[in-house]
Enzyme design. Structure first.
Site, PDB file in Angstrom:
ATOM      1  N   GLU A 171     130.400  82.664  40.326  1.00 28.99           N
ATOM      2  CA  GLU A 171     129.490  83.870  40.649  1.00 28.99           C
ATOM      3  C   GLU A 171     128.216  83.406  40.558  1.00 28.99           C
ATOM      4  O   GLU A 171     127.284  83.859  39.596  1.00 28.99           O
ATOM      5  CB  GLU A 171     129.885  84.958  39.683  1.00 28.99           C
ATOM      6  CG  GLU A 171     131.230  85.593  40.074  1.00 28.99           C
ATOM      7  CD  GLU A 171     131.374  86.819  39.219  1.00 28.99           C
ATOM      8  OE1 GLU A 171     130.827  87.315  38.475  1.00 28.99           O
ATOM      9  OE2 GLU A 171     132.525  87.448  39.711  1.00 28.99           O
ATOM     10  N   GLU A 214     138.518  86.000  42.260  1.00 25.79           N
ATOM     11  CA  GLU A 214     138.968  87.291  41.411  1.00 25.79           C
ATOM     12  C   GLU A 214     138.917  88.338  41.937  1.00 25.79           C
ATOM     13  O   GLU A 214     138.320  88.701  43.087  1.00 25.79           O
ATOM     14  CB  GLU A 214     137.452  87.386  40.461  1.00 25.79           C
ATOM     15  CG  GLU A 214     137.482  86.442  39.357  1.00 25.79           C
ATOM     16  CD  GLU A 214     136.169  86.412  38.600  1.00 25.79           C
ATOM     17  OE1 GLU A 214     135.675  87.502  38.473  1.00 25.79           O
ATOM     18  OE2 GLU A 214     135.779  85.618  37.718  1.00 25.79           O
TER      19      GLU A 214
END
Length: 703
Positions: free
Chosen positions: A518, A629
């Site tokens: 991320e 995810e």
């Protein structure tokens, strides 16, 4: 009328669940009718006598309803004819009561009466009740009509679909006047062009157009666009108009609303799939009915289900077990389907899973997979693992000064964790770790103790034939400093990955290198850093995947707005470099995955909507993708349904994914597959269902 003991036993077993499912039972209003004297009752003609059923449960005592006046009797033809609303009955102790409501539940009927709750010891099983003739009974007033009882001429009503997206608000079409409702046979008959409808606020509108789309229909109305406040959970009322409808301008045809996840209409002779009801309590566990004598399931009593579920048909549970239907009990809007065989584990195969039903049989007993191969019909020789998990723990402890203390602030998953998920067929693992722990100093040697922990973890994966993506879980930062700064130059990031690859490249469990978890607020520097690290790995390892995450927290939905420069360099588009691009996806309002609003309801297709920008980007550049995810909280059935649809879509495009999260130390985290309490995880069967998809031989999307 006497009934066999076996029937009474079945009544006792089924009563609590079936009556609880009967709609409106809790709304019974006990009428305050006078009770006639026994002497007056003796003058009344007896039409028929019925034996009270032998029900004793939290709701029943000897066939007498505990909460208000009512008795349960067999639903024979004679009883149905004699025991009707408005008729009078005489109880075993001589009371005269008026029948207020009748509820039918399979082979039984509940006769709800005026007056106070009955004394079960005087009027319950094995006593009888008598239906009296039409001669009035002295002292007993005529039955009063319940205020909420619809008149025989009242309009048909239907629930409004719970759709909210760019085109719909609570099932109300945003662009012009219209509603989305289920396309049941009753609704198709009642809601026709030219008919009038009544809205929740009392408005009357004419139906201008009807669009049927699968199991739903859009009813378009005259007049201005409607407020979403009139939509779900309100109802829409219809009454056929005798006058010619006004001819307004034709409304714009709405986009097809997202299909619900419940049922799919089968072709003749084929199978269909339907969702189990979320029933818990009494003899039900997750919609599965299980007693010492009877086993079965509860599903919605839709027209499709009524047609498909019949005596002699076959049903197939999640996991592949096939049973034969023995009996069907209808109860309001639900039906209990009793099957042959032994006990059924509702925690393993119940809600939110589905069952398949076929009038004939199933070709095999393996679980059905709701995914379509992206290319070709033949199963690939070496299918990829499409569904896996994040085994977390090694990235924990960021709230303390790094690197932290092993086994106190962080932990690596152990052999038992890998064994557990290998047995669940979730063999793709994303393994988060911290850069600061594996390499405590910029451009320095790897920490030997941390490297041993990582290699030991890879050994566990190898033992159980699992594939691991090593995920540097650092958010584009090192000790809080951004990559690309003087303190942490891009070359240092590339150096770290080169050193790691040198140590693990030949390990059979290594599947890929997740460059960075991320990245966010990177000031546009992430593409250059990703390119440098990817090339650094390729100088050591030419075969394993290099997994390149996207900027803006890797959001799949925002991918095209933040990552156009990620493949500006031709090297990043070269298929020979074995690159896989990683996005993340959650369903909550802010895309974060925190799910702070426990009451938020999710559109069943929200995951697909949020994945499409990423998938379309991959298709445009002919690249391969990975959802590193995604996750749904255990308290939200609608999020679990959305996850089911997301995984189906990803499977159709051959895009693998890893669920967030599993592993030690999660406590009772709502998204975790491993919780301290040990309570069932509704996310797990959905993951296993899609992990059974072996239709893809390569990472996609394949075009």
């Amino acid at each position: 009328m006497l009934v066999k003991k076996t029937v009474c036993t079945r009544n006792m077993l089924l009563s609590a669940a079936l009556l609880a499912a009967a709609i409106g039972l809790s709304q019974i209003q006990v009428a305050q009718a006078a009770t006639a004297k026994a002497t007056a009752a003796a003058q009344q003609t007896i039409a028929t006598t019925a034996k009270v059923n032998d029900f004793t449960s939290p709701q029943w005592l000897k066939g007498s309803w505990r909460q208000s006046a009512g008795l349960s009797i067999p639903a024979t033809a004679a009883n149905k004819a004699a025991f009707r609303k408005g008729a009078q009955i005489r109880t075993a102790d001589g009371q005269i009561r008026t029948i207020k409501v009748i509820y039918f539940s399979g082979a039984h009927m509940s006769v709800m009466l005026s007056g106070a709750t009955l004394n079960a010891s005087k009027n319950g099983h094995p006593k009888t009740i008598s239906a009296l003739g039409t001669t009035p009974v002295a002292g007993v007033p005529p039955p009063a009509t319940s205020g909420n009882q619809a008149a025989s001429s009242s309009a048909h009503s239907t629930a409004i679909n719970n759709y909210t997206n760019n085109d719909w608000l609570n099932g109300v079409w945003r662009k012009s006047a219209g509603f989305s409702i289920p396309s049941s046979s009753a609704n198709r008959s009642a809601f026709k062009v030219g008919s009038s409808v009544k809205l929740a606020d009392g408005q009357a509108r004419k139906i201008n157009a009807v669009y049927v789309s699968g199991k739903n229909m859009s009813v378009m109305l005259s007049g201005a666009a409607l407020s979403g406040k009139l939509g779900y959970p309100n109802k829409l009322f219809s009454a056929t108009s005798s006058s010619a409808p006004v001819a307004p301008a034709a409304p714009s045809k709405p986009a097809t609303p997202a299909p619900g996840p419940v049922t799919s209409q089968p072709a003749t002779g084929s199978s269909m799939t339907t969702a189990l009801n979320a029933f818990n309590g009494g003899d039900f566990v997750n919609g599965v009915y299980n007693t010492s004598k009877f086993v079965g399931i509860s599903v919605k009593a839709t027209a499709e289900n009524k047609a498909a579920f019949h005596k002699g048909a076959k049903i197939r549970f999640f996991g592949g077990e096939v049973r034969t239907i023995k009996l069907i009990y209808h109860s309001g809007g639900n039906m209990t389907v009793m099957v042959d065989g032994g006990a059924i584990n509702g925690k393993a195969v119940g809600y939110p899973r589905t069952v398949s039903v076929s009038s004939t049989s199933f070709s095999n007993t393996s679980p059905s997979v709701d995914s379509t191969p992206a290319a070709g019909n033949a199963a690939p020789a070496n299918p990829i693992n499409l569904v896996g998990i994040n085994l977390a723990g090694a990235e924990f402890g960021t709230d303390v000064r790094l690197p932290g203390v092993y086994l106190k602030q962080y932990i690596y998953p152990g052999e038992a964790d890998f064994k557990r998920y290998a047995e669940r067929n979730l063999k793709l693992v994303r393994l988060p770790f911290r850069w600061e722990r594996i390499q405590p100093r910029v451009n320095g040697e790897l920490n030997s103790a941390e490297l041993r922990r990582m290699l030991t973890t890879l050994d566990h994966a190898k033992k159980y034939n699992m594939q691991v993506i090593l995920d540097m879980h650092n958010y584009y930062r090192y000790y809080g400093k951004m990559i690309g700064t003087n303190e942490v130059p891009v070359s240092a990031f590339a150096d770290a990955w080169r050193r790691i690859a040198q140590q693990v490249a030949n390990h059979p469990a290594v599947y890929g290198y997740g460059l960075m978890n991320e990245p966010h607020t990177t000031n546009g520097k992430w593409p250059a850093a990703a390119l440098a690290a990817a090339k650094s790995i390729r100088s050591v390892d030419a075969k394993n995947w290099v997994v390149v995450a996207g900027d803006r927290w890797s959001s799949a939905f925002h991918w095209q707005s933040y990552n156009t420069q990620l493949v500006k360099d031709a090297w990043m588009r070269d298929p020979s470099n074995n690159l896989m691009f990683e996005a993340h996806l959650y369903f909550d309002k802010d895309y974060s995955g925190y799910y702070t609003n426990r009451y938020e309801q999710y559109d069943p297709m929200i995951g697909v909507v949020r994945a499409k920008p990423f998938v379309e980007w991959l298709s445009r550049y002919r690249l391969r993708g990975f959802i590193g995810e995604h996750g749904a909280p255990d308290f939200s059935p609608s999020a679990v349904v959305a996850m089911d649809n997301l995984l189906k879509y990803l499977g159709q495009n051959c895009i693998p994914s890893t669920y967030w999260a599993a592993g030690p130390w999660w406590g009772d985290y709502a998204l975790s597959l491993d919780v301290k309490s040990g309570k069932p995880r509704p996310q797990l069967p959905i993951l296993q269902k899609h992990a059974a998809n072996k239709s893809c031989g390569a990472v996609g999307p394949l075009r």
